[in-house]
Design a protein around this motif. Structure first.
Motif, short mmCIF file in Angstrom:
data_model
loop_
_atom_site.label_atom_id
_atom_site.label_comp_id
_atom_site.label_asym_id
_atom_site.label_seq_id
_atom_site.Cartn_x
_atom_site.Cartn_y
_atom_site.Cartn_z
N PHE A 14 0.88 -1.18 0.00
CA PHE A 14 0.00 0.00 0.00
C PHE A 14 0.91 1.22 0.00
CE2 PHE A 14 -4.37 -1.39 0.41
CZ PHE A 14 -4.20 -2.74 0.61
N VAL A 15 0.81 1.99 -1.07
CA VAL A 15 1.71 3.14 -1.21
C VAL A 15 0.89 4.44 -1.18
CG1 VAL A 15 3.50 1.88 -2.46
CG2 VAL A 15 1.66 2.94 -3.73
N PRO A 16 1.41 5.47 -0.50
CA PRO A 16 0.67 6.72 -0.38
C PRO A 16 0.28 7.31 -1.74
CG PRO A 16 2.52 6.74 1.11
CD PRO A 16 2.68 5.52 0.24
N THR A 17 -0.86 7.95 -1.78
CA THR A 17 -1.33 8.59 -3.01
C THR A 17 -0.51 9.84 -3.33
OG1 THR A 17 -2.96 9.69 -1.61
CG2 THR A 17 -3.72 7.79 -2.88
N VAL A 18 0.19 10.37 -2.34
CA VAL A 18 1.09 11.50 -2.60
C VAL A 18 2.50 11.09 -2.18
CG1 VAL A 18 -0.69 13.26 -2.26
CG2 VAL A 18 0.69 12.54 -0.32
N GLY A 20 6.57 11.57 -0.81
CA GLY A 20 7.36 12.33 0.15
C GLY A 20 6.71 12.53 1.51
N VAL A 21 5.79 11.64 1.87
CA VAL A 21 5.18 11.74 3.20
C VAL A 21 5.48 10.49 4.03
CG1 VAL A 21 3.26 13.22 2.46
CG2 VAL A 21 3.00 10.72 2.38
N SER A 22 5.39 10.63 5.34
CA SER A 22 5.53 9.45 6.20
C SER A 22 4.23 8.66 6.13
CB SER A 22 5.80 9.89 7.64
OG SER A 22 4.63 10.46 8.17
N ASP A 98 13.00 12.45 3.33
CA ASP A 98 14.46 12.31 3.48
C ASP A 98 15.03 11.19 2.59
OD1 ASP A 98 13.66 9.99 4.76
OD2 ASP A 98 14.41 10.54 6.73
N GLY A 99 14.18 10.59 1.74
CA GLY A 99 14.67 9.59 0.79
C GLY A 99 14.70 8.18 1.33
N GLU A 100 14.44 8.01 2.62
CA GLU A 100 14.45 6.67 3.23
C GLU A 100 13.12 5.96 2.94
OE1 GLU A 100 16.84 4.87 5.12
OE2 GLU A 100 18.01 6.39 4.06
N ARG A 101 13.21 4.65 2.70
CA ARG A 101 11.99 3.88 2.54
C ARG A 101 11.52 3.40 3.90
NH1 ARG A 101 10.82 -0.22 -2.33
NH2 ARG A 101 12.95 -0.97 -2.14
N GLU A 102 10.24 3.58 4.17
CA GLU A 102 9.67 3.16 5.44
C GLU A 102 8.70 2.01 5.16
OE1 GLU A 102 7.14 5.37 9.05
OE2 GLU A 102 7.71 6.48 7.28
N LEU A 169 15.36 -6.17 6.02
CA LEU A 169 15.87 -6.26 7.39
C LEU A 169 14.77 -6.21 8.47
CD1 LEU A 169 18.59 -6.80 8.47
CD2 LEU A 169 19.12 -4.35 8.36
N PRO A 170 13.74 -5.35 8.32
CA PRO A 170 12.73 -5.28 9.40
C PRO A 170 11.98 -6.59 9.63
CG PRO A 170 12.42 -3.49 7.80
CD PRO A 170 13.46 -4.40 7.23
#
Ligand code: ATP
Length: 319
Positions: A14-18, A20-22, A98-102, A169-170
């Motif tokens: 499930f990926v955000p519709t916008v 660059g957000v958390s 910040d470019g990190e994948r969460e 890793l998670p």
């Protein structure tokens, strides 16, 4: 042509519709079907190869949706089983500012983790000319034993074994456990593909130099590949090694690039295994695999952006 059987997880991101957000800030999410082994299966099929996916889904609307996606893309789903009790795995994924994948996974446990040895479609595995897998299916029982059994059956039947660890890793109890378990099946594979990040993680270095990559070399291997994002890939065989540059594209979302690369590679290897001994042929093949990886980065999501043969040819001719 021969059959590629790809083993492991299929799930919905499930990926955000916008962008660059958390995850907390996301106003809404879009479904993006994925799971590296499933992406690889679809990549093979879209390029014209024969492929089957082997794994377990929830007996729910999402599970049936994923099986339909396999079939619609020409992937044999006769190895897919459904768990009556557990849900299809979900992952909420975002690329933060910040470019990190969460990542946030819903696997407690999910159906893919509950695949048992007894549920394996052994006839299908024995038909494989190439048997491909990752490492997520190694993390917990009973799927772990099913994974090891499937590898054994494929090997006995004479398949080439292909391994893309696809580090998440998670999902592991610890980094040490991840490294140990990922390496525990290293020696069984004929072909291994790692990314630059995985090479560094597995060797405990911050380098992708040849002497570091060679630490992952085994005499049992026929081909070791290191993918380098927009810089293409490096290859190592017993006889030769080198690198092949990728193509210049406008990168939008890299999700699935590595899977497209692997799918392209396996689809070609199955047609002509002599590329494993012939450097000129191998370089041609990797140029094709790079093109397929590059195209996949030009659109959002993994499955929608996997290329067909004519798209791959176009990019190669344009360059
Ligand atoms: P994933 O994002 O699916 O986890 P990965 O890290 O396994 O991918 P990458 O190294 O990102 O794999 O990409 C695989 C291949 O795709 C590369 O070897 C390269 O050929 C191609 N590729 C990826 N990104 C680009 C890019 N920006 N431009 C050109 N080619 C690319």
């Amino acid at each position: 042509t021969g059959l590629v059987v790809s083993f492991g997880e299929m799930l919905i991101d499930f990926v955000p519709t916008v962008s660059g957000v958390s995850l907390a800030e996301a106003p809404g999410f879009l479904k993006a079907p994925g799971g590296a082994p499933a992406n690889v299966a679809i990549a093979v099929a879209r390029l014209g190869g024969r492929c089957a996916f082997l794994g377990k889904l929830g007996d729910d609307e999402f599970g049936r949706m994923l099986a339909a996606i396999l079939r619609d893309n020409g992937v044999d789903d006769s190895g897919v089983t459904f768990d009556a009790g557990a849900r299809t795995a979900l992952a909420f994924v975002t690329l933060r500012a910040d470019g990190e994948r969460e990542f946030m996974f819903y696997r407690n446990p999910s159906a893919d983790m509950l695949l048992t040895e007894a549920e394996l479609n052994l006839d299908l595995i024995r038909k494989a000319k190439v048997f491909h897998y990752g490492s997520i299916s190694l993390i917990t029982e009973p799927c772990r034993s099913a994974h090891l059994k499937a590898m054994e059956v494929a090997k006995e039947a004479g398949a080439l074994l292909s391994y893309d660890p696809n580090l998440r890793l998670p999902l592991w109890p610890s980094a040490a456990e991840a490294r140990e378990q990922i390496l525990s099946i290293w020696d069984a594979a004929d072909i291994i593909k790692v990314s630059d990040v995985e090479l560094e993680f597995l060797t405990g270095t911050d380098s992708v130099e040849d002497e570091v990559a060679m630490r992952l070399w085994r005499p049992s291997l026929k081909l070791l590949l290191v993918t380098l994002g927009d810089k293409g890939c490096k290859y190592y065989t017993k006889e030769f090694h080198g690198s092949v540059e990728s193509f210049t594209v406008k990168q939008v979302d890299t999700t699935g690039a590595g899977d497209a690369f692997v799918g392209a590679l396996l689809g070609k290897i199955i047609e002509d295994q002599s590329a494993l001994q012939d450097e000129k042929k191998l370089r041609e093949l990797l140029r094709f695999a790079n093109a397929c990886g590059a195209i996949t980065t030009t659109k959002k999501g993994a499955i929608p952006s996997l290329p067909n043969l004519s798209e791959a040819m176009q990019l190669m001719e344009r360059a």
